[in-house]
Every structure is written in C-alpha cells, then in structure tokens.
Motif scaffolding. Structure first.
Motif, mmCIF file in Angstrom:
data_model
loop_
_atom_site.group_PDB
_atom_site.id
_atom_site.type_symbol
_atom_site.label_atom_id
_atom_site.label_comp_id
_atom_site.label_asym_id
_atom_site.label_seq_id
_atom_site.Cartn_x
_atom_site.Cartn_y
_atom_site.Cartn_z
ATOM 1 N N ARG A 284 -0.102 3.502 7.845
ATOM 2 C CA ARG A 284 0.877 3.322 8.914
ATOM 3 C C ARG A 284 1.509 1.936 8.832
ATOM 4 N N PRO A 285 2.679 1.730 9.453
ATOM 5 C CA PRO A 285 3.250 0.383 9.522
ATOM 6 C C PRO A 285 2.295 -0.564 10.254
ATOM 7 N N ARG A 286 2.231 -1.785 9.744
ATOM 8 C CA ARG A 286 1.354 -2.798 10.351
ATOM 9 C C ARG A 286 2.200 -4.032 10.657
ATOM 10 N N THR A 287 2.102 -4.505 11.892
ATOM 11 C CA THR A 287 2.893 -5.646 12.332
ATOM 12 C C THR A 287 1.970 -6.761 12.802
ATOM 13 N N ALA A 288 2.210 -7.964 12.282
ATOM 14 C CA ALA A 288 1.430 -9.130 12.690
ATOM 15 C C ALA A 288 2.168 -10.392 12.276
ATOM 16 N N ASP A 289 2.124 -11.389 13.155
ATOM 17 C CA ASP A 289 2.688 -12.707 12.843
ATOM 18 C C ASP A 289 4.131 -12.630 12.346
ATOM 19 N N GLY A 290 4.922 -11.771 12.980
ATOM 20 C CA GLY A 290 6.331 -11.700 12.645
ATOM 21 C C GLY A 290 6.661 -10.939 11.380
#
Length: 313
Positions: A284-290
């Motif tokens: 899945r898409p992973r989002t962290a720290d911009g």
C-alpha cells in the motif's frame, strides 16, 4: 506504437495509477466503496489529462458497477502526441478497499488505437488464463476436469499439484467443487480476478491457472498483460442477467464466440497496477515525513518490472 511513445505512455500510466492508488488509499477501511471509487477515478482522470497525446477509453468499470467512472468513449490527454486506447479500473477491488482487505489495486492498460476489444453492453465474461507453456492446450468448451489434465501435462505436473484461482462467487459453486474433486487446490478470493490472473503469469507466485466468470474490463486489462508476457487466455461473454444478454444480442454480438488473447488485445499494449491497500502483489502507499512511497507493477514488452516510487511533498 514506437518505442519512444511506449516509454512516454508507460510513465503516464504509472502516474495515473499512482495518483489513483494514493487517493483511494485515503478511503481504506471506511466502508464507503463509492467514495473510494470516486476519489481514485478523479485522481486518475486528472493525471491522464496531462498525457502527451490523445487517449480514448475503450472499456471502463463504472458502467458495470454503476460507479464513478472514466466512461467509454471519453477522450483524455493534451492532444500533442500519439493516439492510444485505454482499458481501466481506477479501483479494482473496491470492497477490499472499503473493508481494508488485501488485494485492492489501481489498474490500467494502454494499447495502440483500435487494438483493445470493446465488449459493448457485455459486462461479464468467462475466462481461462494460463502460463506460456500451457497457452496452446486450453479450450473454453472443455469441462474443468479436462482443462486441469491438459494444463497439468503441459506444465509437467500432476493435477494434484495444480493451484487454481477461482473467485468465491455463487456462480462458481459447482466449478469450485469440480476442480476440488479432480484433485487440484483452489484459491478463492472474494474478487479481484486481475490480481489472480497476474499471479498466474508471474513466476514468483505459485498459481497455475485462473478459471471462471469475471468482468470484461478486467478481462481486457488482463489480456494486455497476458499478451505482453506470451501467456494464454481465452474469453467469452457470459451475461449474468437477462437484460445484459438481450443487450448483447441487440448489439449484434455473439454469446458463443470464444475470443483468443490476440483478439482481446490485437496489438502492442502494456499493463500497469499500483497497490492501494497491500496484498501479495503490491504494498500500500506509505506516507511519512513529507514523502509518499508507492509500489507498482509494469508489464510491457515481455518484461515484468516492480517499481517503487517516492514523491516528495
């Protein structure tokens, strides 16, 4: 399509599925299929609007599911480049996304103009998908027991060693029972026959064939991947309601004709998918720290490429 055009359009397709996957992922586990579908479709349409060329949607998923759609006949792109055909499902496995079950994908296929088959008012088709070594032995009119025996022989296996994907639908109750009775193992996902077909084609997955009735958009997108990798596929319209059958006949189409892979996709084409909520094929898409990281699959010109993409906000 010229090689340069294919490379350019591959980048467009990847951008489109990535955009759809990230938008759809925001709705994972929220039990709202239509909102997830609408978000993925809107994001994909916006990405396709930037395509350098003129793309025509030949077949989409929305009409079958009465869902938000890239509609049949819709034209996308900026017009400054090659013409191409599109088969699309911005959110394959909407129920998986809504319930946060593994396997939802953003999917698309591009082909040369006039090469992607249009099923008209036909929403469902019976399918067989097999790896390259079994492409010349299957027949959609064979009973499942004979299909299993022929595929097993072509692959150098016993029927008991075969693993078959059949979607867990009421229409497949007898088919599943017969395949099990013949001795093969059966994997029965609740949906997502594109993912099941890809598992047949990929040597990293222990699946030998896909059987059963699924959607026509999924069928055409699958055929793009099958053709690109030299696999085997057969399809035949399989309406699930009387009004669908009547509409097919009224359009002058046959319910008996069997379509080979090179009739479903009659020229150069490629397939792209991006993971929406994780699963055996793609994360899945992973989002962290911009940053946002997506996982995609590109099947084109005999190659399977896994692509991890990082977007910086």
């Amino acid at each position: 399509m010229q090689a340069a055009d294919i490379s350019t359009l591959e980048a467009v397709a990847l951008a489109a599925t990535r955009s759809a996957a990230v938008a759809g992922h925001a709705w994972v586990g929220r039990n709202d299929q239509n909102s997830a579908d609408a978000a993925a479709t809107s994001a994909m349409r916006a990405a396709l609007a930037e395509a350098p060329g003129r793309g025509t949607v030949v077949i989409g998923e929305g009409e079958k599911d009465d869902a938000p759609m890239l509609f049949n006949g819709e034209v996308v792109g900026n017009g400054h480049g090659p013409d191409f055909d599109i088969a699309v499902d911005p959110l394959e496995g909407t129920s998986f996304c809504a319930r946060d079950l593994p396997g939802s994908l953003a999917t698309i296929a591009f082909g040369e103009p006039g090469t992607l088959w249009s099923p008209g008012p036909g929403f469902y088709m019976d399918k067989i998908v097999v790896p390259p070594r079994a492409k010349d032995v299957v027949d959609l009119d064979d009973p499942p027991e004979r299909t299993l025996a022929k595929v097993a022989e072509a692959l150098g296996k016993d029927v008991a060693d075969l693993r078959v994907v059949i979607m867990d639908k009421p229409r497949h109750k007898e088919l599943i029972a017969r395949v099990l009775q013949a001795g093969a193992a059966v994997q029965t996902p609740a949906g997502g026959d594109v993912g099941g077909s890809l598992a047949v084609l990929m040597p990293t997955h222990d699946i030998d064939l896909l059987l059963g009735v699924g959607g026509t958009p999924e069928g055409v997108m699958t055929a793009a991947a099958v053709r690109a990798l030299g696999g085997g596929m057969l399809g035949r319209l399989a309406p699930q309601r009387d009004d669908e059958a009547d509409a097919i006949r009224a359009a002058g189409m046959s319910l008996d004709r069997v379509y080979a892979c090179d009739e479903l996709v009659a020229g150069d084409a490629f397939f792209v998918a991006t993971g929406v909520n994780g699963g055996p094929l793609l994360g899945r898409p992973r989002t962290a720290d911009g940053t946002t990281i997506t996982e995609s699959l590109l099947i084109s010109r005999g190659q399977i490429r896994h692509i991890t993409h990082t977007t910086f906000d």
